[in-house]
Design a protein around this motif. Structure first.
Motif, PDB file in Angstrom:
ATOM      1  N   ALA A 202      31.342  35.817  59.316  1.00 33.27           N
ATOM      2  CA  ALA A 202      30.626  37.166  58.866  1.00 33.27           C
ATOM      3  C   ALA A 202      30.751  38.188  59.546  1.00 33.27           C
ATOM      4  N   VAL A 203      30.820  38.085  60.976  1.00 37.51           N
ATOM      5  CA  VAL A 203      31.085  39.244  61.900  1.00 37.51           C
ATOM      6  C   VAL A 203      32.385  39.796  61.381  1.00 37.51           C
ATOM      7  N   LYS A 204      33.675  39.052  61.598  1.00 33.11           N
ATOM      8  CA  LYS A 204      34.960  39.689  61.007  1.00 33.11           C
ATOM      9  C   LYS A 204      34.823  40.122  59.817  1.00 33.11           C
ATOM     10  N   GLU A 205      34.095  39.792  58.682  1.00 30.90           N
ATOM     11  CA  GLU A 205      34.166  40.253  57.264  1.00 30.90           C
ATOM     12  C   GLU A 205      33.291  41.584  57.460  1.00 30.90           C
ATOM     13  N   LEU A 206      32.341  41.796  58.149  1.00 27.74           N
ATOM     14  CA  LEU A 206      31.700  42.890  58.455  1.00 27.74           C
ATOM     15  C   LEU A 206      32.439  44.190  59.106  1.00 27.74           C
ATOM     16  N   ARG A 207      33.477  43.734  60.009  1.00 30.22           N
ATOM     17  CA  ARG A 207      34.373  44.644  60.739  1.00 30.22           C
ATOM     18  C   ARG A 207      35.280  44.950  59.693  1.00 30.22           C
ATOM     19  N   ALA A 208      35.938  44.161  58.993  1.00 24.25           N
ATOM     20  CA  ALA A 208      37.011  44.466  58.150  1.00 24.25           C
ATOM     21  C   ALA A 208      36.740  43.924  56.738  1.00 24.25           C
ATOM     22  N   PRO A 209      35.833  44.326  55.732  1.00 18.10           N
ATOM     23  CA  PRO A 209      35.478  43.914  54.599  1.00 18.10           C
ATOM     24  C   PRO A 209      36.532  43.864  53.528  1.00 18.10           C
ATOM     25  N   GLU A 210      36.791  42.586  52.932  1.00 18.80           N
ATOM     26  CA  GLU A 210      37.995  42.616  51.966  1.00 18.80           C
ATOM     27  C   GLU A 210      37.629  43.410  50.809  1.00 18.80           C
ATOM     28  N   VAL A 211      38.514  43.745  50.155  1.00 21.38           N
ATOM     29  CA  VAL A 211      38.426  44.583  48.841  1.00 21.38           C
ATOM     30  C   VAL A 211      38.830  43.425  47.834  1.00 21.38           C
ATOM     31  N   CYS A 212      38.162  43.457  46.682  1.00 20.32           N
ATOM     32  CA  CYS A 212      38.515  42.759  45.582  1.00 20.32           C
ATOM     33  C   CYS A 212      39.871  42.806  45.312  1.00 20.32           C
ATOM     34  N   PRO A 213      40.699  41.706  44.988  1.00 23.75           N
ATOM     35  CA  PRO A 213      42.131  41.734  44.695  1.00 23.75           C
ATOM     36  C   PRO A 213      42.110  42.406  43.377  1.00 23.75           C
ATOM     37  N   VAL A 214      43.375  43.390  43.046  1.00 26.49           N
ATOM     38  CA  VAL A 214      43.441  43.766  41.931  1.00 26.49           C
ATOM     39  C   VAL A 214      43.940  42.855  40.915  1.00 26.49           C
ATOM     40  N   GLY A 215      43.427  42.594  39.738  1.00 28.95           N
ATOM     41  CA  GLY A 215      43.834  41.641  38.804  1.00 28.95           C
ATOM     42  C   GLY A 215      43.271  40.519  38.746  1.00 28.95           C
ATOM     43  N   ARG A 216      42.315  40.369  39.659  1.00 34.23           N
ATOM     44  CA  ARG A 216      41.760  38.734  40.086  1.00 34.23           C
ATOM     45  C   ARG A 216      40.848  38.460  38.635  1.00 34.23           C
ATOM     46  N   ALA A 217      41.152  37.274  38.298  1.00 31.21           N
ATOM     47  CA  ALA A 217      40.230  36.829  37.206  1.00 31.21           C
ATOM     48  C   ALA A 217      39.427  35.788  37.469  1.00 31.21           C
ATOM     49  N   PHE A 218      38.446  35.539  36.678  1.00 29.78           N
ATOM     50  CA  PHE A 218      37.640  34.332  36.955  1.00 29.78           C
ATOM     51  C   PHE A 218      38.407  33.307  36.320  1.00 29.78           C
ATOM     52  N   SER A 219      38.165  32.129  37.073  1.00 31.21           N
ATOM     53  CA  SER A 219      38.860  30.940  36.434  1.00 31.21           C
ATOM     54  C   SER A 219      37.972  29.759  37.151  1.00 31.21           C
ATOM     55  N   TYR A 220      38.191  28.615  36.269  1.00 30.01           N
ATOM     56  CA  TYR A 220      37.348  27.420  36.595  1.00 30.01           C
ATOM     57  C   TYR A 220      37.863  26.590  37.926  1.00 30.01           C
ATOM     58  N   LYS A 221      39.153  26.900  38.175  1.00 32.87           N
ATOM     59  CA  LYS A 221      39.864  26.186  39.246  1.00 32.87           C
ATOM     60  C   LYS A 221      39.204  26.929  40.524  1.00 32.87           C
ATOM     61  N   LEU A 222      39.413  28.530  40.430  1.00 33.02           N
ATOM     62  CA  LEU A 222      38.812  28.920  41.680  1.00 33.02           C
ATOM     63  C   LEU A 222      37.319  28.642  41.998  1.00 33.02           C
TER      64      LEU A 222
END
Length: 189
Positions: free
Chosen positions: A88-108
């Protein structure tokens, strides 16, 4: 394990799924209600099944580990809680941006549910000293709490975004470390 400790444990375990739910609702802006409910249900089911699996594994090796089970519980919960805080601390330092084109899937959805429930497996080891009904009740409570926490996370993510996700994982990590410490202290004394 009393009901308050069990509820707090369920909250701690559900925090990583909560953080992922917040992220999902931001990254998948078109997430439909049935997908949101199914996602929360999958998180709850996996969080509920993992302690059962850990319970049976812990029971199989109960004779070997009974003398130092409180050390194992402390180490596992401390490690998992510490890892949650670290991530969580690593994520707060460099938050990930949502990947372009990422689609919801049941596998995910299944992969996320499995990944966030691995820490619940260690809880099964810690509750293996209890009877089957207590372990089942603990697993059901963990599943139900996780379901509702994830539903809330999906709603909160739409409104507030990533501001809460890292903090939720930090809180979850602190809770797991605290419960591990409580189990250790009660086992030693």
């Amino acid at each position: 394990m009393d009901s308050i400790t069990l509820f707090v444990l369920a909250l701690g375990l559900s925090m990583d799924a909560f953080a992922v739910s917040i992220s999902n609702s931001m990254c998948f802006s078109g997430l439909r209600r049935n997908e949101a409910a199914l996602t929360s249900l999958s998180f709850g089911v996996f969080q509920g099944l993992m302690p059962v699996a850990g319970y049976f594994a812990g029971r199989a090796f109960a004779d070997v580990v009974s003398a130092f089970d409180h050390w194992i519980a402390f180490a596992l919960l401390g490690f998992i809680g510490g890892k949650m805080i670290w991530d969580a601390v690593k994520e707060l330092r460099a938050p990930e941006v949502c990947p372009v084109g990422r689609a919801f899937s049941y596998k995910l959805m299944v992969v996320q549910a499995f990944a966030t429930s691995i820490d619940a497996l260690s809880v099964g080891f810690t509750i293996s000293e209890y009877g089957w009904l207590m372990a089942l009740a603990a697993s059901l409570i963990i599943a139900v709490v996780t379901f509702f926490i994830c539903m809330a996370g999906l709603r909160i993510g739409k409104k507030f975004g990533t501001k809460l996700s890292g903090k939720a994982s930090i809180l979850g990590g602190i809770i797991l470390i605290g419960i591990g410490l409580e189990i250790f202290i009660s086992g030693v004394f």
